[in-house]
Design a protein around this motif. Structure first.
Motif, PDB file in Angstrom:
ATOM      1  N   VAL A  97    -100.418   3.180 -19.154  1.00 16.00           N
ATOM      2  CA  VAL A  97     -98.968   2.935 -19.102  1.00 16.00           C
ATOM      3  C   VAL A  97     -98.200   4.214 -19.436  1.00 16.00           C
ATOM      4  CG1 VAL A  97     -97.053   1.601 -20.070  1.00 16.00           C
ATOM      5  CG2 VAL A  97     -99.266   0.505 -19.664  1.00 16.00           C
ATOM      6  N   TYR A  98     -98.654   4.926 -20.487  1.00 19.30           N
ATOM      7  CA  TYR A  98     -98.012   6.189 -20.864  1.00 19.30           C
ATOM      8  C   TYR A  98     -98.087   7.195 -19.714  1.00 19.30           C
ATOM      9  CZ  TYR A  98     -97.456  10.782 -22.991  1.00 19.30           C
ATOM     10  OH  TYR A  98     -97.064  12.070 -23.248  1.00 19.30           O
ATOM     11  N   GLU A  99     -99.260   7.321 -19.077  1.00 18.75           N
ATOM     12  CA  GLU A  99     -99.421   8.293 -17.988  1.00 18.75           C
ATOM     13  C   GLU A  99     -98.540   7.943 -16.797  1.00 18.75           C
ATOM     14  OE1 GLU A  99    -100.888  11.055 -18.074  1.00 18.75           O
ATOM     15  OE2 GLU A  99    -101.864  10.834 -20.020  1.00 18.75           O
ATOM     16  N   GLY A 100     -98.195   6.650 -16.641  1.00 22.43           N
ATOM     17  CA  GLY A 100     -97.362   6.241 -15.521  1.00 22.43           C
ATOM     18  C   GLY A 100     -95.882   6.482 -15.718  1.00 22.43           C
ATOM     19  N   LEU A 101     -95.483   6.898 -16.923  1.00 28.84           N
ATOM     20  CA  LEU A 101     -94.075   7.198 -17.159  1.00 28.84           C
ATOM     21  C   LEU A 101     -93.657   8.440 -16.378  1.00 28.84           C
ATOM     22  CD1 LEU A 101     -93.826   6.699 -21.054  1.00 28.84           C
ATOM     23  CD2 LEU A 101     -93.087   5.113 -19.272  1.00 28.84           C
ATOM     24  N   PRO A 102     -92.372   8.568 -16.031  1.00 25.92           N
ATOM     25  CA  PRO A 102     -91.900   9.808 -15.400  1.00 25.92           C
ATOM     26  C   PRO A 102     -92.189  11.011 -16.291  1.00 25.92           C
ATOM     27  CG  PRO A 102     -90.239   8.093 -15.255  1.00 25.92           C
ATOM     28  CD  PRO A 102     -91.309   7.563 -16.157  1.00 25.92           C
ATOM     29  N   GLY A 103     -92.322  12.192 -15.681  1.00 24.35           N
ATOM     30  CA  GLY A 103     -92.693  13.389 -16.422  1.00 24.35           C
ATOM     31  C   GLY A 103     -91.773  13.698 -17.579  1.00 24.35           C
ATOM     32  N   THR A 597     -78.981   8.094 -14.741  1.00 26.56           N
ATOM     33  CA  THR A 597     -80.419   8.196 -14.941  1.00 26.56           C
ATOM     34  C   THR A 597     -81.088   6.894 -14.539  1.00 26.56           C
ATOM     35  OG1 THR A 597     -80.054   9.666 -16.828  1.00 26.56           O
ATOM     36  CG2 THR A 597     -82.241   8.709 -16.605  1.00 26.56           C
ATOM     37  N   GLY A 598     -82.041   6.999 -13.632  1.00 25.73           N
ATOM     38  CA  GLY A 598     -82.841   5.847 -13.220  1.00 25.73           C
ATOM     39  C   GLY A 598     -84.281   6.058 -13.617  1.00 25.73           C
ATOM     40  N   LEU A 599     -85.130   5.141 -13.222  1.00 31.22           N
ATOM     41  CA  LEU A 599     -86.538   5.249 -13.589  1.00 31.22           C
ATOM     42  C   LEU A 599     -87.189   6.478 -12.979  1.00 31.22           C
ATOM     43  CD1 LEU A 599     -87.712   1.529 -13.363  1.00 31.22           C
ATOM     44  CD2 LEU A 599     -87.308   2.900 -15.409  1.00 31.22           C
ATOM     45  N   LYS A 600     -86.762   6.843 -11.761  1.00 29.03           N
ATOM     46  CA  LYS A 600     -87.388   7.974 -11.097  1.00 29.03           C
ATOM     47  C   LYS A 600     -86.401   9.058 -10.676  1.00 29.03           C
ATOM     48  CE  LYS A 600     -91.644   5.983  -9.266  1.00 29.03           C
ATOM     49  NZ  LYS A 600     -92.536   5.944  -8.077  1.00 29.03           N
ATOM     50  N   TYR A 601     -85.150   8.895 -10.977  1.00 25.79           N
ATOM     51  CA  TYR A 601     -84.181   9.876 -10.501  1.00 25.79           C
ATOM     52  C   TYR A 601     -83.154  10.196 -11.579  1.00 25.79           C
ATOM     53  CZ  TYR A 601     -81.145   5.802  -9.914  1.00 25.79           C
ATOM     54  OH  TYR A 601     -80.412   4.679 -10.147  1.00 25.79           O
ATOM     55  N   THR A 630     -93.739  11.152  -8.201  1.00 30.89           N
ATOM     56  CA  THR A 630     -94.714  10.798  -9.227  1.00 30.89           C
ATOM     57  C   THR A 630     -94.399  11.701 -10.422  1.00 30.89           C
ATOM     58  OG1 THR A 630     -96.383  12.469  -8.658  1.00 30.89           O
ATOM     59  CG2 THR A 630     -96.425  10.413  -7.397  1.00 30.89           C
ATOM     60  N   PRO A 631     -95.037  11.460 -11.573  1.00 35.76           N
ATOM     61  CA  PRO A 631     -94.797  12.385 -12.688  1.00 35.76           C
ATOM     62  C   PRO A 631     -95.191  13.824 -12.376  1.00 35.76           C
ATOM     63  CG  PRO A 631     -95.783  10.361 -13.493  1.00 35.76           C
ATOM     64  CD  PRO A 631     -95.812  10.284 -11.991  1.00 35.76           C
ATOM     65  N   GLN A 632     -95.999  14.011 -11.326  1.00 32.92           N
ATOM     66  CA  GLN A 632     -96.452  15.360 -10.969  1.00 32.92           C
ATOM     67  C   GLN A 632     -95.751  15.931  -9.743  1.00 32.92           C
ATOM     68  OE1 GLN A 632     -98.847  12.759 -11.517  1.00 32.92           O
ATOM     69  NE2 GLN A 632     -98.836  13.426 -13.664  1.00 32.92           N
ATOM     70  N   LEU A 686     -89.277  21.905  -4.644  1.00 29.67           N
ATOM     71  CA  LEU A 686     -90.336  20.910  -4.792  1.00 29.67           C
ATOM     72  C   LEU A 686     -91.331  21.443  -5.812  1.00 29.67           C
ATOM     73  CD1 LEU A 686     -91.473  18.188  -3.792  1.00 29.67           C
ATOM     74  CD2 LEU A 686     -92.849  19.488  -2.149  1.00 29.67           C
ATOM     75  N   GLN A 687     -91.573  20.646  -6.839  1.00 31.74           N
ATOM     76  CA  GLN A 687     -92.504  21.000  -7.911  1.00 31.74           C
ATOM     77  C   GLN A 687     -93.702  20.069  -7.840  1.00 31.74           C
ATOM     78  OE1 GLN A 687     -90.793  20.574 -11.797  1.00 31.74           O
ATOM     79  NE2 GLN A 687     -92.702  20.967 -12.896  1.00 31.74           N
ATOM     80  N   GLN A 688     -94.894  20.650  -7.766  1.00 29.93           N
ATOM     81  CA  GLN A 688     -96.117  19.855  -7.665  1.00 29.93           C
ATOM     82  C   GLN A 688     -97.105  20.309  -8.736  1.00 29.93           C
ATOM     83  OE1 GLN A 688     -97.128  17.165  -5.429  1.00 29.93           O
ATOM     84  NE2 GLN A 688     -98.586  17.110  -7.125  1.00 29.93           N
ATOM     85  N   GLU A 689     -97.535  19.376  -9.567  1.00 31.76           N
ATOM     86  CA  GLU A 689     -98.555  19.661 -10.574  1.00 31.76           C
ATOM     87  C   GLU A 689     -99.854  18.993 -10.167  1.00 31.76           C
ATOM     88  OE1 GLU A 689     -97.141  18.404 -14.355  1.00 31.76           O
ATOM     89  OE2 GLU A 689     -95.712  20.061 -14.556  1.00 31.76           O
ATOM     90  N   PHE A 690    -100.966  19.651 -10.479  1.00 29.12           N
ATOM     91  CA  PHE A 690    -102.278  19.087 -10.198  1.00 29.12           C
ATOM     92  C   PHE A 690    -103.277  19.765 -11.125  1.00 29.12           C
ATOM     93  CE2 PHE A 690    -101.239  22.583  -7.403  1.00 29.12           C
ATOM     94  CZ  PHE A 690    -102.350  23.416  -7.442  1.00 29.12           C
ATOM     95  N   ARG A 691    -104.503  19.304 -11.085  1.00 30.85           N
ATOM     96  CA  ARG A 691    -105.535  19.888 -11.926  1.00 30.85           C
ATOM     97  C   ARG A 691    -106.462  20.738 -11.085  1.00 30.85           C
ATOM     98  NH1 ARG A 691    -105.072  18.222 -16.954  1.00 30.85           N
ATOM     99  NH2 ARG A 691    -107.035  19.196 -17.578  1.00 30.85           N
TER     100      ARG A 691
END
Length: 895
Positions: A97-103, A597-601, A630-632, A686-691
């Motif tokens: 649930v924590y990981e699913g929160l917006p960044g 402020t919205g959940l994703k925007y 997504t958060p990423q 556009l910002q993209q995070e990944f591992r």
């Protein structure tokens, strides 16, 4: 009559019921983790949905105040809040649930389990072991080895670097399973794999081997990336809280978290980079002009071969189009435009916030390409005094003393002292001219801070700064003591005195942490006396600035607004040759800004109206929009307008050291006969995070376009003997594209790669041309590596930066004699800077570095240097470094 009596009795019953209900309400306060307005909205909504009568969450205090009746327990409410994604003092949110929160909502998670989970976690820890791995192949190999050794089930987590085992103790043991995992190629807390087995793993599986081995259940040290921004801008109170790093000790495990030296804020609607003072230590960074050597966004270049000054450029446009502030107050503008970057020492800087594109309307109307705000040292957990000594191999030396201390629990103070001097005659290209000026600077500041936000809601910051700077440049042998008309050598003298005092006071309303009032005031006096050969230029500037900001919400924290008023006064007195010029600019203004402020925007829309006594009424709208796919994956859009008045003499002093005569083609405007500059800026990123390599990696790509509605053009092409100013008639635009990739191939090694493309053109009198001294293509590479700390906290760090600059269009000199003509385009070149530093402990640091190690320099930096009083002499045609490689050493000592 009966009807009135019935209504009265009914009303009395309703009031009685409400009163009785109110008496049955209980009020409690709990610790709940959150990070932003979205968190606040989510927490309050979850609490009310769970049955709370009222719920008020404070981001600053990290507390939730609840009013409940006897029908529901607070534990039930706190459990629902945890289920929504927010850890609290009784329950911890599930990881997924924590990981699913917006960044922007990724707050710092305490590693201590909540009381409700303590027993469960204790049971789990008995079968949870630390195992090194790197990817999906590692996971499959580890789990297979565990099951082969007798485990009924095995679950390996790449994020936690742990394996959870279930097994029957009568059939196997944890030692046996961990031994099998080590034999398969994976180090763990009890066994280390052989080097031969490790080397035979696939390349993607080669993890960092950093576990100290020995007895069972050893202390394991590992690093964890912090998942939230530590910078919280409390604009009204003028307070900034910066936490460099923290350590937690839990059951023999030491977890060290550190904030990135440069981080792109995930919660801001605009493209905002937070630059920490750790980033500034990667290079010499003697002043603000050198603070961006390791930053890919800002371009740093020499603007003059005689005075040696540096200028910043952003989004393909000159420094004057970027709002440069200190403590969110106007700083480098007006008469300070040419040399103001030298007046903020690098060791004084606590952090820098760099905004690309349109910034907030609350900070003024002058920002066109973005904003660079500098925060001075004023936060320390303990009293700290530091000494920095710096010297290079060409006669430049400086010293800095900074001291931050607490007076009591509410008051703290900062003393800042800087002195520098350049004493050597440096002429690396043998043209008889100094490559940089000689002289001295004394710079002192005192800051006083009051913070009682938690109790009274009041905070205040006071600052005072004095600068005295004297520089001499020109030909070697020039004697500043002799009158100009009795000298054979060409000389330049620049004497500057600057004084400023400022205050920022904020009040947060009691019981309403979302509502605040802030008032900022500043007075600046700036005086410059200078000469360039036989030309004199002098100026005085008095500036008073005031900004009042009220911030609150509409209904709930999803709807937030700011409103206020500002006033700016600039009084200028300038003398160029025999021309005296005076003007007073008075600009009252009003502004408002709304944040949705919205959940994703996040949407930030604002506008301001400024009533300029010389430029007329100006309307400045700006909007920023952020959407988290997504958060990423984060998309940002921005658009906005800005305007400014051009100070044509102060901003173009780099061309005074030449044979050019100044010509202004007036068109009826009220400032030098010219109209103000007005431009629109549009941007998308556009910002993209990944591992990658098992570690966090990010790519940011952005495009910005600036369209000028009006502009004061600086025409260097009309004639090599003229410097001509006039208003734009036609189009002028700047397109900027940048892509940046940050990644960590292995532990303690950071890589930053960037590419920039600029297309900057304007319609001059004789047609559309590329703006000179702007390379279309630029490349950037930065490597940073640090060794592990020893027992005393000592370590080595290595930093290197390569800047590649493509060819640039040069001003037209075709009418000069052949020997004094420049090519149409310059050559491309590369500049390499590097630094090695050694932290002996937390108190002592020494460093050695080199600038321009490629030793590329512009051989013809000064046109017709043999005849500096002639018509063809020009020291402003600079497109590359004017000095070869230069080395420096430094020492930092903290008391």
């Amino acid at each position: 009559m009966k009807l009135y009596i019935s209504r009265f009795i009914l009303g009395l019953m309703i009031l009685s019921i409400q009163f009785i209900s109110a008496q049955n309400l209980s009020k409690n306060q709990f610790k709940v983790k959150g990070n932003c307005e979205m968190c606040q909205s989510r927490i309050e909504a979850a609490a009310k949905k769970a049955g709370a009568k009222t719920a008020v969450y404070s981001i600053d205090l990290q507390t939730l105040t609840l009013e409940t009746d006897n029908k529901i327990s607070t534990d039930e409410i706190l459990k629902k809040i945890a289920d929504a994604g927010h850890d609290n003092e009784k329950f911890k949110s599930p990881d997924h649930v924590y990981e699913g929160l917006p960044g922007c909502c990724h707050y710092e998670r305490d590693l201590n389990p909540s009381p409700a989970e303590a027993h469960e976690n204790h049971v789990k820890k008995e079968n949870e072991f630390y195992v090194k791995g790197n990817c999906g192949s590692c996971k499959a190999r580890i789990e297979k080895a565990a099951k082969t050794a007798g485990a009924d089930s095995a679950e390996w987590s790449a994020e936690k670097q742990t394996v959870t085992l279930n097994f029957d103790p009568s059939k196997t043991s944890s030692d046996k399973v961990l031994k099998a995992i080590a034999d398969s190629g994976h180090d763990n807390e009890k066994y280390k794999t052989s080097d031969a087995v490790y080397r035979n793993l696939p390349a993607c599986c080669l993890y960092d081997r950093d576990i100290p081995f020995g007895e069972a259940n050893p202390k394991v040290h590992f690093e964890e990336e912090t998942k939230h921004e530590d910078h919280h801008d409390q604009e009204a109170a003028g307070m900034n809280d910066h936490h460099e790093q923290h350590e937690k000790h839990i059951e023999g495990v030491t977890v060290t978290g550190s904030k990135a030296a440069t981080a792109l804020s995930k919660k801001e609607a605009g493209l905002v980079f937070n630059i920490d003072k750790k980033e500034l230590l990667k290079a010499a960074c003697c002043n603000l002009s050198e603070s961006f050597e390791t930053n890919a966004t800002v371009d740093v270049s020499f603007s003059n071969a005689v005075t040696g000054t540096k200028q910043l450029k952003m989004l393909g446009l000159d420094q004057k189009y970027t709002s440069l502030t200190k403590e969110l107050l106007p700083e480098i503008r007006g008469l300070a435009s040419a040399y103001g970057l030298n007046f903020i020492p690098g060791r004084w800087i606590e952090s820098i916030q760099l905004t690309k594109g349109g910034s907030t309307v609350t900070n003024g109307y002058e920002s066109i390409t973005g904003q660079i705000n500098t925060e001075l040292l004023k936060n320390a957990k303990e009293p700290e005094t530091s000494l920095n000594i710096f010297a290079d191999f060409n006669g430049r030396a400086e010293a800095n003393i900074t001291s931050v201390s607490s007076i009591n629990e509410k008051w703290s103070q900062t003393f800042l002292l800087h002195g520098n001097g350049t004493f050597g005659d440096t002429d690396m290209n043998d043209d008889t001219f100094l490559d940089r000026p000689k002289g001295t600077q004394i710079n002192a500041a005192y800051l006083l801070n009051y913070n009682d936000l938690e109790k009274s809601g009041l905070g205040s910051h006071f600052g005072i700064n004095f600068i005295r700077d004297e520089r001499t440049a020109g030909q070697i042998g020039f004697d500043k003591k002799l009158p100009q008309d009795k000298q054979n050598a060409y000389g330049v003298g620049i004497d500057i005195s600057r004084f400023q005092v400022w205050n920022k006071t904020g009040y947060v309303f009691k019981g309403k942490p979302y509502q605040s009032l802030g008032w900022m005031n500043q007075y600046v006096y700036h005086q410059q006396d200078s000469f360039f050969g036989l030309r004199n230029y002098a100026g005085k500037q008095h500036t008073y600035y005031s900004n009042l900001i009220f911030e609150s919400i509409i209904g709930n924290t999803n709807h937030k607004y700011k409103a206020g008023a500002s006033f700016l006064y600039d009084g200028y007195e300038e003398t160029y040759l025999k021309n005296d010029m005076k003007r007073n600019e008075m600009v009252p203004g009003i502004f408002a800004e709304y944040t949705l402020t919205g959940l994703k925007y996040t949407l930030v829309a604002g506008a301001r109206a400024d009533f300029h006594n010389l430029a007329g009424t100006q309307f400045t709208p700006r909007v920023n929009f952020k959407y988290d796919f997504t958060p990423q994956t984060i998309l940002r859009l921005s658009a906005g307008r800005g305007f400014r008045t051009a100070n044509v003499f102060a901003e173009n002093q780099q061309y005074f050291a030449s044979g050019r005569s100044v010509q202004i083609l007036q068109n009826g405007g009220n400032i030098y006969g010219l109209r103000p500059e007005i431009a629109w800026n549009y941007g998308a990123s556009l910002q993209q995070e990944f591992r990658l390599f098992g570690r966090k990696s990010s790519v940011v790509a952005d495009f910005f376009r600036t369209d000028f509605q009006d502009q004061v053009l600086v025409d260097l092409d009309r004639s090599p003997q003229q410097l001509t100013f006039y208003n734009l008639e036609g189009k002028s635009f700047a397109n900027s594209f940048q892509t940046q990739w940050d990644f960590t191939p292995f532990r303690n090694f950071d890589v930053r790669l960037a590419y920039k493309y600029y297309d900057v053109q304007a319609d001059y009198i004789d047609g559309r041309r590329e703006v000179p001294f702007m390379a279309r293509h630029r490349g950037f590479v930065n490597f940073a590596y640090a060794t592990n700390k020893n027992n005393k906290g000592g370590f080595w760090s290595f930093d290197t930066t390569l800047n590649w600059v493509g060819k640039q269009r040069l001003p037209d000199t075709s009418t000069n004699p052949a020997e004094f003509q420049l090519p149409v385009y310059s050559n491309s070149y590369a500049v390499l800077n590097a630094q090695i530093s050694r932290n002996f402990n937390k108190k002592i640091r020494a460093y050695l570095g080199g600038e321009n190690l490629t030793s590329y320099y512009q051989k013809n930096a000064i046109v017709d240097f043999r005849n500096p009083f002639g018509n063809y002499f020009d020291g402003g045609m600079v497109y590359a470094p004017v000095m070869k490689a230069n080395f420096y050493v430094g020492l930092d000592v903290t008391f």
